[in-house]
Design an enzyme around this catalytic site. Structure first.
Site, mmCIF file in Angstrom:
data_model
loop_
_atom_site.group_PDB
_atom_site.id
_atom_site.type_symbol
_atom_site.label_atom_id
_atom_site.label_comp_id
_atom_site.label_asym_id
_atom_site.label_seq_id
_atom_site.Cartn_x
_atom_site.Cartn_y
_atom_site.Cartn_z
ATOM 1 N N GLU B 59 6.758 31.333 54.873
ATOM 2 C CA GLU B 59 7.196 32.175 55.982
ATOM 3 C C GLU B 59 6.137 33.180 56.411
ATOM 4 O OE1 GLU B 59 9.037 31.511 53.308
ATOM 5 O OE2 GLU B 59 10.821 30.499 54.089
ATOM 6 N N HIS B 128 22.047 34.597 51.756
ATOM 7 C CA HIS B 128 22.036 33.811 52.999
ATOM 8 C C HIS B 128 22.930 34.398 54.084
ATOM 9 C CE1 HIS B 128 20.398 30.539 50.502
ATOM 10 N NE2 HIS B 128 20.151 29.871 51.600
HETATM 11 C C1 LIG Z 1 12.280 31.619 51.301
HETATM 12 C C2 LIG Z 1 13.189 30.522 51.688
HETATM 13 N N1 LIG Z 1 12.871 29.754 52.751
HETATM 14 C C3 LIG Z 1 13.666 28.733 53.121
HETATM 15 C C4 LIG Z 1 14.806 28.458 52.428
HETATM 16 C C5 LIG Z 1 15.716 27.311 52.849
HETATM 17 N N2 LIG Z 1 15.614 26.219 51.885
HETATM 18 C C6 LIG Z 1 16.465 26.159 50.857
HETATM 19 S S1 LIG Z 1 16.089 24.955 49.817
HETATM 20 C C7 LIG Z 1 14.778 24.452 50.721
HETATM 21 C C8 LIG Z 1 13.938 23.327 50.246
HETATM 22 C C9 LIG Z 1 13.289 23.644 48.945
HETATM 23 O O1 LIG Z 1 12.695 22.529 48.399
HETATM 24 P P1 LIG Z 1 12.163 22.475 46.920
HETATM 25 O O2 LIG Z 1 11.571 23.784 46.543
HETATM 26 O O3 LIG Z 1 11.289 21.307 46.800
HETATM 27 O O4 LIG Z 1 13.462 22.293 46.027
HETATM 28 P P2 LIG Z 1 14.615 21.192 46.117
HETATM 29 O O5 LIG Z 1 15.616 21.689 47.109
HETATM 30 O O6 LIG Z 1 13.999 19.906 46.517
HETATM 31 O O7 LIG Z 1 15.218 21.154 44.763
HETATM 32 C C10 LIG Z 1 14.665 25.240 51.855
HETATM 33 C C11 LIG Z 1 13.663 25.042 52.910
HETATM 34 C C12 LIG Z 1 15.126 29.298 51.338
HETATM 35 N N3 LIG Z 1 16.254 29.120 50.627
HETATM 36 N N4 LIG Z 1 14.297 30.291 50.984
#
Ligand SMILES: Cc1ncc(C[n+]2csc(CCOP(=O)(O)OP(=O)(O)O)c2C)c(N)n1
Lengths: 327, 324
Positions: B59, B128
């Protein structure tokens, strides 16, 4: 098929824990459909060998920091399925009193520090836990789980650097399931070799097949021993795959169905029980009996959650600051 | 024809992308995934990956890149999934985007639009669900918008992109599925508040996700014989004091409805302005209906209790009327 060299009882405990996660989550998905569980629900189905392998390699006094995809970690760590289910129902009897929900499971007793839904948010916190232990001469490992998506955040880089610089006792465990929501690893990282990224901070690394629970266990054990013996942080990549959508809101349109099917063929529960059967440690009846026992645990957890109570609205402002604060 | 708030926003972006080659969209999962709230669904196919840019989870970097691209001649629309995650980019927004014009003695402009969702109501718990619009509305150098109607969702983006300074658009998550007729006069300014319902006895002043609740409260008040006027702020910075004060001077009473936490809220600022500019015309102290001062809890009944609700607005309005 590689030989399982663990004793039978231990091998079966790994299988049991993977099944407990799987069945609990299948039930959660169903209960989500029924409106009993709300908010975001991120399933771990397909990734069970990571939490099970890694956490079985840790000691009871170790600290755990996890993400919003943490039902499995919480369960294996020893939070009761009842308390997890009640939390997802939003009941007072939940492990976070109904305040957190699926993404925010906590349990001080088992040193389970959540349940963090800010991607990367748990990383510096884990490092700080390690710092506290180091400053107090406590021999303990803090294990921090995160997805590969978190490695793009600045805080990952800042944390790795500091943890390495200060030689803090943290095991960084990246669960690389290849997708951060709809974004594939290759479309978010200029360097897709995650161990190479971590190695840039002068941190030792290992990568392991996350569909193979015994490999995960052995590797995590090795890494944890290094950390425990004072050599500073370690980076462990567990290569895995989520079989379900990112959350219950995700239409899952960014992956090839055949890719999902291919990974499912290597599913951690299926492949491990095959191996155990081939080695005569388990037969089909044994598996079914085990599954039935797990099914009973799930039913009991759902009953417990159903029977749980709603916290009175008058308590809304509780637990914002300590009741002991005396300014 | 009825369209949803989501579709109105999508139409606004589509128009901007189609008519101005300097406009591009970037953010997490805006492309292949179709946007976490499906606002940019179909854009990747329509405009291609150069202009519909999926970013990694970074971000601070991609919001900063939006600032740089704006400085460099582009007209970026940066999407941040939610206001909670925008905190990772707060430094770039406050220390760069908002300050560059002033620090440079007026030499540089940052014509950037940042869109993000805000607000509670879906049991998404404490990381959230927050309403931090006021954090941004506190900062000189940025314009803060809160479209709460289909027409504003359709109309606010174009003037935001034409603004030479950074603009933040807050889209309340509860509004996306709201449907309404899009009339032909959706084109709008981004400087003024609007009276959404005329009334004579009490002004209900609100914005964003609280507007539908406030309109509902006004209907219920009418049934109880109380004539409430509803003012939709639309623009949270700079505030349109004139419209607010004119309404209060007419009704002589005010209730401010704000999903932010009460202490240090936008509602507090509005209340202060009413004291400063219309104190002697008031028949009762200003009331506020805000969120309770607690991180938003997961359990449904607790989440509901934490937020402004129709019945709370109705009873606050009755209280300033001296009825209970
Ligand atoms: C700082 C932040 N940005 C965006 C999000 C929205 N978001 C939640 S999970 C996710 C994907 C994360 O992927 P990863 O770290 O690979 O973990 P996975 O969900 O695959 O277990 C996103 C973009 C968030 N929760 N926090």
């Amino acid at each position: 098929m590689n030989e399982v060299s663990l004793d039978r009882e231990f091998a079966l405990s790994l299988l049991t824990d993977m099944l407990r996660i799987r069945r609990m989550e299948e039930k959660s998905a169903e209960l989500y459909g029924a409106g009993k569980i709300r908010g975001f629900l991120h399933l771990y189905i397909g990734e069970e060998a990571c939490a099970v392998g890694v956490l079985h390699a840790m000691a009871e006094e170790d600290n755990i920091v996890a993400t919003y995809r943490e039902h499995g970690h919480a369960l294996v760590r020893g939070i009761s399925m009842k308390a997890i289910m009640a939390e997802m129902f939003g009941k007072k009897e939940g492990c976070s009193g109904g305040r957190g929900g699926s993404m925010h499971l906590f349990d001080a007793k088992s040193r389970f520090y959540g349940g963090n839904a800010i991607v990367g948010g748990g990383l510096p916190l884990a490092m700080g836990l390690g710092l506290a232990d180091k400053l107090q001469n406590i021999s303990r490992v803090t294990i921090c789980f995160f997805g590969e998506g978190a490695m793009a955040e600045g805080v990952f880089h800042e944390t790795m650097n500091l943890a390495a610089l200060w030689r803090l006792p943290v095991l960084f465990c990246c669960e690389n399931n290849l997708y951060a929501m709809g974004t594939a690893l290759s479309r978010s990282e200029s360097q897709t070799d995650l161990c190479a990224k971590a190695a840039a901070f002068n941190v030792p690394t290992l990568s392991v097949d996350g569909m193979d629970v015994t490999a995960v266990y052995e590797t995590a054990k090795l890494a944890a021993e290094q950390v425990r013996s004072g050599h500073g942080p370690y980076f462990l990549e567990v290569r895995t795959y989520r079989f379900r959508a990112h959350s219950m809101f995700d239409p899952d349109l960014y992956r090839d169905k055949t890719e999902i099917e291919d990974w499912k063929k290597r599913g951690p529960i299926h492949s491990f029980s095959q191996r155990l059967k081939a080695q005569g440690m388990l037969n089909e009846e044994g598996f079914l009996a085990l599954d039935a026992r797990v099914g009973e645990e799930v039913s009991a957890a759902v009953d417990y959650a159903e029977a749980g109570s709603w916290e009175p609205v008058e308590d809304l402002l509780q637990d914002v600051v300590s009741p002991e604060a005396n300014p | 024809m009825k369209i949803s708030y989501r579709e109105a926003m999508r139409e606004a972006m589509r128009e901007a992308l189609a008519t101005d080659p300097r406009v591009f969209l970037m953010g997490e999962d805006v492309g292949r995934y179709g946007g976490s709230y499906a606002v940019s669904k179909g854009f990747l196919e329509e405009f291609g990956p150069e202009r519909i840019r999926d970013t990694p989870l970074s971000e601070l970097a991609f919001v900063g890149a939006g600032i740089g691209a704006a400085l460099g001649g582009m007209r970026p629309i940066v999407e941040v999934m939610t206001v909670n995650f925008s905190l990772l980019a707060l430094d770039q927004i406050v220390n760069s985007a908002a300050a560059l014009r002033h620090m440079s003695g007026g030499q540089f402009s940052v014509p950037l639009v940042i869109r993000m969702t805000t607000g509670a109501g879906r049991q998404l718990a404490a990381q959230h669900s927050h309403s931090l619009e006021n954090w941004y509305a506190h900062v000189p150098g940025i314009r803060v918008l809160a479209p709460a109607t289909i027409a504003d969702a359709r109309g606010m983006l174009a003037p935001a992109l034409a603004d030479p300074d950074p603009v933040i658009i807050f889209e309340h998550a509860q509004l996306y599925n709201m449907e309404d007729e899009l009339r032909n006069d959706w084109q709008c300014d981004i400087g003024t508040a609007r009276v959404r319902r005329e009334g004579s006895q009490v002004s209900l002043i609100t914005y964003g996700g609280s507007l539908p609740k406030t309109m509902q409260a006004a209907t219920e008040l009418a049934e109880a014989g109380i004539s409430a006027e509803v003012v939709d702020l639309r623009v949270l910075r700079p505030l349109d004091s004139e419209t607010i004060i004119a309404s209060v001077q007419k009704t002589r009473r005010a209730v401010v409805v704000d999903e932010g936490w009460r202490s240090g809220s936008l509602a507090a600022e509005i209340s202060a302005r009413i004291m400063e500019q219309a104190f002697y015309e008031l028949d009762a102290p200003v009331e506020r209906v805000c969120s309770e001062e607690v991180p938003i809890p997961y359990a449904k009944h607790l989440e509901e209790a934490a937020l402004p609700q129709v019945f709370k607005i109705v009873s606050a309005a009755k209280a300033v009327m001296g009825k209970s």
